[in-house]
Design an enzyme around this catalytic site. Structure first.
Site, PDB file in Angstrom:
ATOM      1  N   ASP A 255       0.855  -1.196   0.000  1.00  0.00           N
ATOM      2  CA  ASP A 255       0.000   0.000   0.000  1.00  0.00           C
ATOM      3  C   ASP A 255       0.890   1.245   0.000  1.00  0.00           C
ATOM      4  O   ASP A 255       2.015   1.198  -0.492  1.00  0.00           O
ATOM      5  CB  ASP A 255      -0.958  -0.021   1.192  1.00  0.00           C
ATOM      6  CG  ASP A 255      -2.289   0.657   0.885  1.00  0.00           C
ATOM      7  OD1 ASP A 255      -2.263   1.860   0.532  1.00  0.00           O
ATOM      8  OD2 ASP A 255      -3.348   0.019   1.000  1.00  0.00           O
ATOM      9  N   HIS A 278       1.971   2.010  -3.196  1.00  0.00           N
ATOM     10  CA  HIS A 278       1.019   2.962  -3.765  1.00  0.00           C
ATOM     11  C   HIS A 278       1.538   4.397  -3.717  1.00  0.00           C
ATOM     12  O   HIS A 278       0.755   5.342  -3.795  1.00  0.00           O
ATOM     13  CB  HIS A 278      -0.323   2.865  -3.034  1.00  0.00           C
ATOM     14  CG  HIS A 278      -1.017   1.547  -3.228  1.00  0.00           C
ATOM     15  ND1 HIS A 278      -2.277   1.283  -2.730  1.00  0.00           N
ATOM     16  CD2 HIS A 278      -0.635   0.403  -3.864  1.00  0.00           C
ATOM     17  CE1 HIS A 278      -2.632   0.047  -3.054  1.00  0.00           C
ATOM     18  NE2 HIS A 278      -1.644  -0.507  -3.736  1.00  0.00           N
TER      19      HIS A 278
END
EC number: 3.2.1.15
Length: 514
Positions: A255, A278
């Site tokens: 993430d 991310h």
């Protein structure tokens, strides 16, 4: 005993040689030699005393019953060692190298004596089986610390593999992951003057390193790793905090490498290597119609490798507040999806989120010297609200092409601003040459947070409110005094997620409904 006699004997010898020096100039050579020995012996003596002092303040977890064989539960030993070290000034709690210590959920509470260091040279590991954990909230929690250092060359392993299993599913073509039932690995609350340095964090069940209501934090030279498909395993999350300096860290997770949440200001990130993951995210902001505030974020020097996003600002529809005074510069993208992304329509629900007029205002955002390759056709995406357009967006010296070598594109919906230098791909609706419009606030990126009630810009002392009007807290604290309004960050399911904010009444650390 011999060491104690060195100083007076050397001093006597020096006096005798000085007397003889009047008669024989050659004695000067001997004088120089003895003086040097005297000074050297004194230095050695001081080193001995210093090392003895240091030894008194080293608290090795093994001396409190910890067994570093990777099998025995060391939770109680770590807790006892912490309590002992916490009471001593300049203490060091030591986890020795070349050993593995298994611990369950721990709460390392302060305040402690000044200059407290937690040095991890070995491995601290969680239980592999989720059923063995005491709770699913936080594994290692630190709170109310000042001048505290967490450092070492060791590893903190959250053993998250079994926690990740079955947490994500595809609904209506979207992957939806459960982010409510897995613990954060390390969390700091209500602490100031922290240093996190040199460690390797890995495989957290969910977020790796989280800060809430912290100030004056340096994170230097750490690495954080988790598999690309591990759900919600953010590297570093910062909520309701200020004055952070992240330098030369390497993060690759499933993430966000770094996420900056509401109530945060004065965040500096330098020389970050991110991937997989991310990217760097500001947000998400405005969840559940809440008010959010993030200001003065400066990213200077970063490399994104095979990431799902690069530089991302994400807000929910229906929120309010502002994200402003943000600079990204000197960034390299290597096969990254969405290298530059502003998304004011962020939504993680299985069904599409309802359109709403209210939105978090995004303004004064600068992208400078951003170069590299994009894995998505649109290398720049400015997806701003039609009711709350992005303001003062500045692009300067941008060179992004597709990984294939083809020309990338820019998508600009409702973003107003300027460009200078070469900007590739070009973005419509941006005006040329913004020098006359450059924000002076970038020269003074200091925001002062006052009692969690809002932020002030030092230039004009204008209050930037983080919530609605404070309540009248007179007689609202059940007899406790003084009863004052305080902005707290709560969530109806998980209070420590730091998403929505509410005005409450506070007295001596306790919170009361107004």
């Amino acid at each position: 005993m011999a060491m104690k006699l060195i100083a007076p004997m050397a001093f006597l010898a020096m006096q005798l040689i000085i007397m003889a020096a009047a008669e024989d100039q050659s004695a000067q050579i001997m004088l120089d030699s003895v003086v040097e020995k005297y000074l050297r012996s004194n230095r050695s003596l001081r080193k001995v005393e210093h090392s003895r002092h240091d030894a008194i303040n080293i608290f090795n977890v093994e001396k409190y019953g910890a067994v570093g064989d990777g099998k025995h539960d060391c939770t109680e030993a770590f807790s006892t060692a912490w309590q002992a070290a916490c009471k001593k000034p300049s203490a060091m709690l030591l986890v020795p190298g070349n050993k593995k210590f298994v611990v369950n959920n721990l709460f390392f509470n302060g305040p402690c004596q000044p200059h407290f260091t937690f040095k991890v040279d070995g491995i601290i590991a969680a239980y592999q089986n989720p059923a063995s954990w005491k709770n699913n909230r936080i594994w290692l929690q630190f709170a109310k610390l000042t001048g505290f250092t967490l450092m070492g060359k060791g590893v903190i392993d959250g053993q998250g593999k079994q926690w990740w299993a079955g947490q994500c599913k595809w609904v209506n073509g979207r992957e939806i992951c459960n982010d409510r039932d897995r613990p954060t690995a390390i969390k700091f609350d209500f602490s100031t003057g922290l240093i996190i340095q040199g460690l390797r964090l890995m495989n957290s069940p969910e977020f790796h390193l989280v800060f809430g209501n912290c100030e004056g934090v340096k994170i230097i030279g750490i690495s954080i790793t988790a598999p690309r498909d591990s759900p919600n395993t953010d590297g570093i999350d910062i909520f309701a905090s200020k004055n952070f300096h992240l330098q030369k860290n390497t993060i690759g997770t499933g993430d966000d490498c770094v996420a900056i949440g509401t109530g945060s200001s004065n965040i500096v990130i330098e020389d970050l290597i991110c991937g997989p993951g991310h990217g760097i995210s500001i947000g998400s902001l405005g969840r559940e119609n809440s008010r959010a505030e993030v200001s003065y974020v400066h990213v200077n020097g970063a490399k994104f490798i095979d990431t799902q996003n690069g530089l991302r600002i994400k807000t929910w529809q229906g929120g309010s507040g502002m994200a402003s005074h943000i600079i990204y510069e000197n960034v390299e993208m290597i096969n990254s999806e969405n290298p530059i992304l502003i998304n004011q329509f962020y939504c993680t629900s299985a069904s599409a989120c309802q359109n709403q007029r209210s939105a978090v205002q995004i303004q004064d955002v600068t992208y400078k010297n951003i170069r590299g390759t994009s894995a998505t056709a649109a290398a720049i995406q400015l997806k701003c609200s039609d009711s709350m357009p992005c303001k003062d967006i500045k692009l300067s010296d941008i060179s992004l092409k597709l990984t294939s070598g083809k020309i990338a594109s820019c998508l600009n919906d409702n973003a107003n601003g300027y460009f200078s230098g070469h900007v590739i791909p070009a973005c419509k609706n941006l005006s040329p040459s913004a020098k006359r419009k450059e924000s002076k606030s970038h020269k003074h990126p200091k925001t002062v947070m006052v009692e969690n009630m809002g932020a002030y810009d030092k230039g004009n002392r204008t209050r930037i409110l983080l919530g609605s009007r404070p309540p009248n807290c007179t007689n609202k604290c059940h007899g406790c005094s003084p009863c004052k309004a305080k902005l707290v960050i709560v969530h109806r399911i998980m209070p420590q997620e730091y998403y929505p904010q509410r005005w409450m009444c506070s007295c001596h650390g306790k919170i009361y409904h107004p």
